[in-house]
Design a protein around this motif. Structure first.
Motif, PDB file in Angstrom:
ATOM      1  N   MET A  49       2.261   4.970  -8.105  1.00 40.75           N
ATOM      2  CA  MET A  49       2.140   5.561 -10.002  1.00 40.75           C
ATOM      3  C   MET A  49       1.345   4.503 -11.250  1.00 40.75           C
ATOM      4  SD  MET A  49       5.538   8.123 -10.847  1.00 40.75           S
ATOM      5  CE  MET A  49       5.306   7.807 -12.633  1.00 40.75           C
ATOM      6  N   LYS A  50       1.009   3.882 -11.371  1.00 48.57           N
ATOM      7  CA  LYS A  50       0.639   3.356 -12.765  1.00 48.57           C
ATOM      8  C   LYS A  50       1.393   3.044 -13.635  1.00 48.57           C
ATOM      9  CE  LYS A  50      -4.251   3.711 -12.244  1.00 48.57           C
ATOM     10  NZ  LYS A  50      -5.803   4.289 -12.420  1.00 48.57           N
ATOM     11  N   PRO A  51       2.161   1.662 -13.609  1.00 42.82           N
ATOM     12  CA  PRO A  51       1.497   0.723 -12.894  1.00 42.82           C
ATOM     13  C   PRO A  51       1.919  -0.270 -11.752  1.00 42.82           C
ATOM     14  CG  PRO A  51       3.144  -0.367 -14.962  1.00 42.82           C
ATOM     15  CD  PRO A  51       3.124   1.463 -14.537  1.00 42.82           C
ATOM     16  N   VAL A  52       0.585  -0.324 -10.847  1.00 37.79           N
ATOM     17  CA  VAL A  52       1.373  -0.412  -9.355  1.00 37.79           C
ATOM     18  C   VAL A  52       2.072  -1.742  -9.234  1.00 37.79           C
ATOM     19  CG1 VAL A  52      -0.410   1.121  -9.065  1.00 37.79           C
ATOM     20  CG2 VAL A  52      -0.852  -1.681  -9.072  1.00 37.79           C
ATOM     21  N   THR A  53       2.673  -2.006  -8.255  1.00 33.94           N
ATOM     22  CA  THR A  53       3.222  -2.989  -8.096  1.00 33.94           C
ATOM     23  C   THR A  53       2.265  -3.860  -7.399  1.00 33.94           C
ATOM     24  OG1 THR A  53       5.815  -1.709  -7.620  1.00 33.94           O
ATOM     25  CG2 THR A  53       5.741  -4.340  -6.835  1.00 33.94           C
ATOM     26  N   GLY A  54       2.559  -5.340  -8.620  1.00 34.05           N
ATOM     27  CA  GLY A  54       1.226  -6.084  -7.678  1.00 34.05           C
ATOM     28  C   GLY A  54      -0.202  -5.754  -7.562  1.00 34.05           C
ATOM     29  N   GLU A  55      -1.229  -6.070  -6.745  1.00 38.58           N
ATOM     30  CA  GLU A  55      -2.873  -6.099  -6.910  1.00 38.58           C
ATOM     31  C   GLU A  55      -2.971  -5.031  -6.535  1.00 38.58           C
ATOM     32  OE1 GLU A  55      -4.014  -9.761  -6.003  1.00 38.58           O
ATOM     33  OE2 GLU A  55      -3.778 -10.896  -7.341  1.00 38.58           O
ATOM     34  N   GLU A  56      -2.602  -4.334  -5.134  1.00 35.26           N
ATOM     35  CA  GLU A  56      -3.228  -3.723  -4.878  1.00 35.26           C
ATOM     36  C   GLU A  56      -2.117  -1.671  -4.695  1.00 35.26           C
ATOM     37  OE1 GLU A  56      -3.679  -5.425  -0.040  1.00 35.26           O
ATOM     38  OE2 GLU A  56      -1.506  -3.656  -0.686  1.00 35.26           O
ATOM     39  N   GLN A  57      -3.094  -0.745  -5.199  1.00 34.75           N
ATOM     40  CA  GLN A  57      -2.476   0.297  -4.990  1.00 34.75           C
ATOM     41  C   GLN A  57      -2.298   1.095  -3.585  1.00 34.75           C
ATOM     42  OE1 GLN A  57      -4.807   4.140  -5.739  1.00 34.75           O
ATOM     43  NE2 GLN A  57      -3.369   4.637  -7.374  1.00 34.75           N
ATOM     44  N   THR A  58      -1.104   1.720  -4.018  1.00 33.96           N
ATOM     45  CA  THR A  58      -1.160   2.713  -2.119  1.00 33.96           C
ATOM     46  C   THR A  58      -0.928   3.522  -2.518  1.00 33.96           C
ATOM     47  OG1 THR A  58       0.121   0.815  -1.368  1.00 33.96           O
ATOM     48  CG2 THR A  58       0.735   2.893  -0.271  1.00 33.96           C
ATOM     49  N   LYS A  59      -1.275   5.210  -1.377  1.00 36.87           N
ATOM     50  CA  LYS A  59      -1.359   6.487  -1.384  1.00 36.87           C
ATOM     51  C   LYS A  59      -1.268   6.623  -0.133  1.00 36.87           C
ATOM     52  CE  LYS A  59      -5.279   7.446  -4.761  1.00 36.87           C
ATOM     53  NZ  LYS A  59      -6.447   8.133  -4.868  1.00 36.87           N
ATOM     54  N   VAL A  60      -0.089   8.266  -0.153  1.00 38.08           N
ATOM     55  CA  VAL A  60       0.468   8.441   1.264  1.00 38.08           C
ATOM     56  C   VAL A  60       0.358   9.957   1.670  1.00 38.08           C
ATOM     57  CG1 VAL A  60       2.571   8.104   2.277  1.00 38.08           C
ATOM     58  CG2 VAL A  60       2.341   6.784   0.998  1.00 38.08           C
ATOM     59  N   GLY A  61      -0.445  10.144   2.548  1.00 36.45           N
ATOM     60  CA  GLY A  61      -0.434  11.888   3.230  1.00 36.45           C
ATOM     61  C   GLY A  61       0.233  11.898   4.428  1.00 36.45           C
ATOM     62  N   CYS A  62       0.978  13.433   3.629  1.00 34.01           N
ATOM     63  CA  CYS A  62       2.107  13.703   4.706  1.00 34.01           C
ATOM     64  C   CYS A  62       1.761  14.692   5.008  1.00 34.01           C
ATOM     65  CB  CYS A  62       4.007  14.298   3.951  1.00 34.01           C
ATOM     66  SG  CYS A  62       4.234  11.980   3.426  1.00 34.01           S
ATOM     67  N   LEU A  63       1.979  15.353   6.803  1.00 31.81           N
ATOM     68  CA  LEU A  63       1.137  15.898   7.578  1.00 31.81           C
ATOM     69  C   LEU A  63       2.340  16.657   8.747  1.00 31.81           C
ATOM     70  CD1 LEU A  63      -0.616  13.894   7.432  1.00 31.81           C
ATOM     71  CD2 LEU A  63      -2.007  15.623   8.640  1.00 31.81           C
ATOM     72  N   ARG A  64       3.140  17.853   8.116  1.00 36.05           N
ATOM     73  CA  ARG A  64       3.819  18.239   8.840  1.00 36.05           C
ATOM     74  C   ARG A  64       3.889  19.726   9.729  1.00 36.05           C
ATOM     75  NH1 ARG A  64       6.563  16.408   4.460  1.00 36.05           N
ATOM     76  NH2 ARG A  64       8.609  15.572   5.125  1.00 36.05           N
ATOM     77  N   THR A  65       3.293  19.203  10.990  1.00 32.89           N
ATOM     78  CA  THR A  65       3.235  20.486  11.527  1.00 32.89           C
ATOM     79  C   THR A  65       3.705  20.739  12.927  1.00 32.89           C
ATOM     80  OG1 THR A  65       1.084  21.328  13.086  1.00 32.89           O
ATOM     81  CG2 THR A  65       1.416  18.757  12.932  1.00 32.89           C
ATOM     82  N   GLY A  66       4.857  21.691  13.365  1.00 31.49           N
ATOM     83  CA  GLY A  66       5.814  21.364  14.541  1.00 31.49           C
ATOM     84  C   GLY A  66       6.699  20.553  14.552  1.00 31.49           C
ATOM     85  N   ASP A  67       6.568  20.237  15.486  1.00 37.52           N
ATOM     86  CA  ASP A  67       7.394  18.764  16.400  1.00 37.52           C
ATOM     87  C   ASP A  67       6.998  17.745  15.681  1.00 37.52           C
ATOM     88  OD1 ASP A  67       5.553  18.840  17.759  1.00 37.52           O
ATOM     89  OD2 ASP A  67       6.785  18.473  19.436  1.00 37.52           O
TER      90      ASP A  67
END
Length: 284
Positions: free
Chosen positions: A236-254
């Motif tokens: 979310m903005k404003p970001v901490t520091g100079e970089e933005q981070t994005k995350v992908g979460c993939l749940r498949t079986g085990d």
């Protein structure tokens, strides 16, 4: 990642063979198709209603110069003799019997290694090293959760692109799919190191919402894409520091897949979504 591997001359879109067409496998394929449709809308700027591509085709994209990365040809590792596919009719829990490192997405062409992912020569990542992705105050609770909730193995890979984009990909194998669902380290409430807070990825969500509601929708299975198997978040903005981070979460079986991408300024949506979708495809 060796330079030769990172620069391999191959199609980035070749898909692994389709699994048997039981109903659960079909549902998984439809969720993947919907994700591809979102990527097509985001990456190519085309109409949101698209025709379903075959699993071996380019995921709905033909426009050059849209920021996509070039990955080596994707292929799934061999299974042990007699082992079923993750989506096979005789594999009700979706267990992955293949070598876990073989299911990790390879680095794209032009990438350099990122040693922040502390994997050994076999790709294995110690729990404490993986937990460095999280804020210090969150690590002890997550470590206890992993110890008690059936973690078997973590593998990872990291790379850096010439524009400064850093990508960390982790696969966590648990004893069953129920333990994957119980892990709380990959959702909107995850306390990542140096990240203020996470929210749904607005570009992904807008494209998905438009695709789901479009009267021009012409790919099957949109109703099956409920976001529970593949979730995408942004800092979310404003970001901490100079970089933005994005995350992908993939749940498949085990297996839980986790894609973390950071870049000075903003993370470009196309290569991020591309990375998430291709890693999801390898796990399907």
């Amino acid at each position: 990642m060796a330079a030769a591997e990172a620069s391999a001359e191959a199609s980035p879109w070749a898909a692994p063979p389709a699994p048997p067409k039981d109903r659960r496998a079909l549902r998984a394929a439809l969720r993947w198709t919907a994700a591809v449709a979102v990527f097509a809308a985001v990456g190519a700027g085309v109409a949101y209603g698209i025709t379903v591509p075959e699993r071996t085709d380019v995921p709905g994209l033909s426009t050059e110069g849209d920021g996509r990365w070039t990955f080596p040809k994707l292929s799934q590792p061999a299974l042990p003799a007699g082992a079923p596919l993750p989506q096979g009719p005789d594999n009700k829990d979706g267990t992955h019997y293949a070598q876990l490192t073989g299911l990790l997405l390879p680095a794209p062409r032009g990438a350099g290694a990122d040693d922040a992912v502390k994997a050994d020569k076999d790709g294995a990542v110690p729990v404490d090293s993986f937990l460095e992705e999280y804020a210090p105050e969150a690590r002890e609770k997550l470590k206890t959760s992993l110890e008690w909730d059936g973690l078997r193995q973590i593998v990872g890979r990291g790379w850096t692109m010439p524009d400064g984009t850093r990508t960390h990909v982790y696969l966590l194998r648990f004893h069953s799919s129920g333990f994957v669902d119980a892990f709380k380290g990959c959702d909107a409430n995850a306390q990542l190191n140096g990240v203020s807070a996470l929210d749904l990825d607005d570009v992904w969500s807008k494209a998905k919402g438009t695709q789901m509601n479009s009267t021009a929708l012409d790919f099957p299975g949109a109703a099956y894409f409920d976001g529970t198997d593949l979730s995408v978040y942004q800092e979310m903005k404003p970001v901490t520091g100079e970089e933005q981070t994005k995350v992908g979460c993939l749940r498949t079986g085990d297996v839980l897949g986790m894609v973390i991408q950071s870049r000075k300024g903003e993370v470009a949506p196309v290569p991020f979504h591309q990375t998430v979708i291709l890693q999801s495809q390898l796990l399907s």
